[in-house]
Enzyme design. Sequence first.
Site, PDB file in Angstrom:
ATOM      1  N   LYS A  28       0.840  -1.214   0.000  1.00  0.00           N
ATOM      2  CA  LYS A  28       0.000   0.000   0.000  1.00  0.00           C
ATOM      3  C   LYS A  28       0.868   1.254   0.000  1.00  0.00           C
ATOM      4  O   LYS A  28       0.606   2.191  -0.761  1.00  0.00           O
ATOM      5  CB  LYS A  28      -0.927  -0.034   1.224  1.00  0.00           C
ATOM      6  N   SER A  29       1.892   1.292   0.828  1.00  0.00           N
ATOM      7  CA  SER A  29       2.751   2.486   0.906  1.00  0.00           C
ATOM      8  C   SER A  29       3.403   2.763  -0.438  1.00  0.00           C
ATOM      9  O   SER A  29       3.458   3.911  -0.912  1.00  0.00           O
ATOM     10  CB  SER A  29       3.851   2.260   1.945  1.00  0.00           C
ATOM     11  N   ARG A  33       2.837   5.962  -3.312  1.00  0.00           N
ATOM     12  CA  ARG A  33       3.996   6.764  -3.735  1.00  0.00           C
ATOM     13  C   ARG A  33       4.218   6.667  -5.240  1.00  0.00           C
ATOM     14  O   ARG A  33       4.628   7.643  -5.883  1.00  0.00           O
ATOM     15  CB  ARG A  33       5.242   6.310  -2.958  1.00  0.00           C
ATOM     16  N   ARG A 129      -8.474  12.307  12.540  1.00  0.00           N
ATOM     17  CA  ARG A 129      -7.033  12.106  12.748  1.00  0.00           C
ATOM     18  C   ARG A 129      -6.261  13.426  12.680  1.00  0.00           C
ATOM     19  O   ARG A 129      -6.665  14.356  11.979  1.00  0.00           O
ATOM     20  CB  ARG A 129      -6.510  11.089  11.728  1.00  0.00           C
ATOM     21  N   SER A 174       7.298   9.169  11.980  1.00  0.00           N
ATOM     22  CA  SER A 174       6.193   9.076  11.017  1.00  0.00           C
ATOM     23  C   SER A 174       6.701   9.206   9.589  1.00  0.00           C
ATOM     24  O   SER A 174       7.188  10.262   9.184  1.00  0.00           O
ATOM     25  CB  SER A 174       5.152  10.169  11.282  1.00  0.00           C
ATOM     26  N   GLN A 176       4.809   9.186   7.100  1.00  0.00           N
ATOM     27  CA  GLN A 176       3.879  10.061   6.363  1.00  0.00           C
ATOM     28  C   GLN A 176       4.336  11.509   6.471  1.00  0.00           C
ATOM     29  O   GLN A 176       4.325  12.247   5.486  1.00  0.00           O
ATOM     30  CB  GLN A 176       2.460   9.902   6.909  1.00  0.00           C
ATOM     31  N   ASP A 326       2.276  -1.163  11.882  1.00  0.00           N
ATOM     32  CA  ASP A 326       0.933  -1.578  11.468  1.00  0.00           C
ATOM     33  C   ASP A 326       0.612  -3.028  11.857  1.00  0.00           C
ATOM     34  O   ASP A 326      -0.510  -3.497  11.633  1.00  0.00           O
ATOM     35  CB  ASP A 326       0.782  -1.421   9.952  1.00  0.00           C
ATOM     36  N   ARG A 357      -5.804   2.070  18.101  1.00  0.00           N
ATOM     37  CA  ARG A 357      -5.625   0.620  17.988  1.00  0.00           C
ATOM     38  C   ARG A 357      -5.284  -0.050  19.316  1.00  0.00           C
ATOM     39  O   ARG A 357      -5.520  -1.250  19.475  1.00  0.00           O
ATOM     40  CB  ARG A 357      -4.556   0.289  16.936  1.00  0.00           C
ATOM     41  N   ARG A 402      -7.370  -3.087   9.826  1.00  0.00           N
ATOM     42  CA  ARG A 402      -6.471  -4.022  10.517  1.00  0.00           C
ATOM     43  C   ARG A 402      -7.111  -4.590  11.793  1.00  0.00           C
ATOM     44  O   ARG A 402      -6.795  -5.700  12.212  1.00  0.00           O
ATOM     45  CB  ARG A 402      -5.129  -3.369  10.822  1.00  0.00           C
TER      46      ARG A 402
HETATM   47  C1  S3P Z   1       2.681   4.816   6.231  1.00  0.00           C
HETATM   48  C2  S3P Z   1       3.243   5.222   7.405  1.00  0.00           C
HETATM   49  C3  S3P Z   1       2.761   4.796   8.723  1.00  0.00           C
HETATM   50  C4  S3P Z   1       1.829   3.596   8.629  1.00  0.00           C
HETATM   51  C5  S3P Z   1       0.827   3.741   7.518  1.00  0.00           C
HETATM   52  C6  S3P Z   1       1.541   3.875   6.185  1.00  0.00           C
HETATM   53  C7  S3P Z   1       3.250   5.308   4.959  1.00  0.00           C
HETATM   54  O1  S3P Z   1       2.026   5.869   9.299  1.00  0.00           O
HETATM   55  O2  S3P Z   1       1.152   3.397   9.841  1.00  0.00           O
HETATM   56  O3  S3P Z   1      -0.024   2.618   7.446  1.00  0.00           O
HETATM   57  O4  S3P Z   1       2.945   4.740   3.885  1.00  0.00           O
HETATM   58  O5  S3P Z   1       4.039   6.266   5.014  1.00  0.00           O
HETATM   59  P1  S3P Z   1       2.758   7.033  10.150  1.00  0.00           P
HETATM   60  O6  S3P Z   1       3.551   7.861   9.228  1.00  0.00           O
HETATM   61  O7  S3P Z   1       1.610   7.799  10.767  1.00  0.00           O
HETATM   62  O8  S3P Z   1       3.584   6.321  11.173  1.00  0.00           O
END
Ligand code: S3P
Length: 449
Positions: A28-29, A33, A129, A174, A176, A326, A357, A402
């Site tokens: 997914k990540s 991207r 969030r 993070s 993200q 995760d 979670r 999840r």
């Molecule tokens: C992700 C970063 C993580 C992860 C999320 C995907 C990403 O979040 O929990 O499922 O693709 O960069 P955080 O950046 O909030 O830790």
Amino acid sequence: MSGHGPSIPMTAQKTGPLKGVAQVPGDKSISHRALILGALSVGETRITGLLEGQDVLDTARAMRAFGAEVTQHNPGDWSVHGVGVGGFAEPEQVLDCGNSGTGVRLIMGAMATTAITATFTGDASLNKRPMGRVTDPLALFGAQAFGRSGGRLPLTLIGAADPVPVRYSLPMPSAQVKSAVLLAGLNAPGQTVVIESEPTRDHTERMMRGFGATLHIEDAREGRIITLTGQPELTGQSVAVPRDPSSAAFPVCAALMVPGSEIFVPGVSQNPTRNGIFLTLQDIGADLVLENPREEGGEPVADLRVRFSALKGIEVPPERAASMIDEYPILAALAATIEGTTIMRGIRELRVKESDRIDAMARGLEACGVRVEETDDSLTVHGMGPGGVPGGATVESRLDHRIAMSFLCLGMASRDPVTVDDASPIATSFPIFEPLMTGLGARIARDPS
Ligand code: S3P
């Protein structure tokens, strides 16, 4: 998409041994991207193995709204014709990022240094969030955000007309936030620097280099220092998305919960910023073998062979948290079915995921008859041994894929069935979860309506 459809209650029953091959979907990540960097490139990006979960489809739609041409050719096989760094057009409509924190945060970064305005919203989970963690550093580039209280969505972001580069130390681990800053840095002149005291997933850095950006990465005393040279010309690439280790964790852990199981999961990313769950499973005694390690599309991958084994709880090393962030929900479910106590510390970030979670797992496990203890940043699960979890409960999934999958796996190994009140969020990340798991022999089914 924010319009959450009807709830899909689903029940898992005690299951015989899981056997077979589990071809889990793309990461997914990396899928998010690939679409975003493809949209910021000149020329064609071809993506194979793209995850076609709702989160990623929402990002694809957003990239179209910014002017990129995004086309599905065959299942998993997509192309993006990008508009180049700084080339995003202003979207005509509000952008709905559905359930996806990664989608909205990365997209905000990608547009923050272009002189356009966009408004973002999401579903009831995403709109709760925290977004300040991203809009604060984006403000340093010159972008302005107007959201609801606490910086929450819906939120309007006005991109900086004359962006300046930024030096930013991440206040929390993070990927993200790191990625949002790096994506914003692409259209700022000069060098943007991000410092992370704990390494988080590095797909953005790897992929940006692949698309032609210059990044200098240094491991220093204060952490990893990532320096991006702004305003590169990115050119379209071929991206082969490896299978998602976070999705693989569900069948792998289910096989470790159900006596007699043996499954094979090919082609799973083993990126060291993502493989903490597999190290932890080996630490608790799992018969988990990584076969045929290799490199695919710039990411290390391996085939996983896992056999049910006698496991014993441990204290999970807290410094491993970012590399398995995760996977704590499914680890907590597994921990309930093994001997001994599993202690998970340093996991405060779990409180701001698709759901809280720690709370969701603690309440659901208690409902299934499992003893747990929680603090602000830890969860302890007292294992009941194979076949020892009573189950016989209905658990809330709280719009969190999840949580839903973790309790369906637990139900396969509990004495009485476990129902999840709404399994529909599973479609955000693992749309083939139900057929894949039933194909291995799992007894999970939608409740009759
Ligand atoms: C992700 C970063 C993580 C992860 C999320 C995907 C990403 O979040 O929990 O499922 O693709 O960069 P955080 O950046 O909030 O830790």
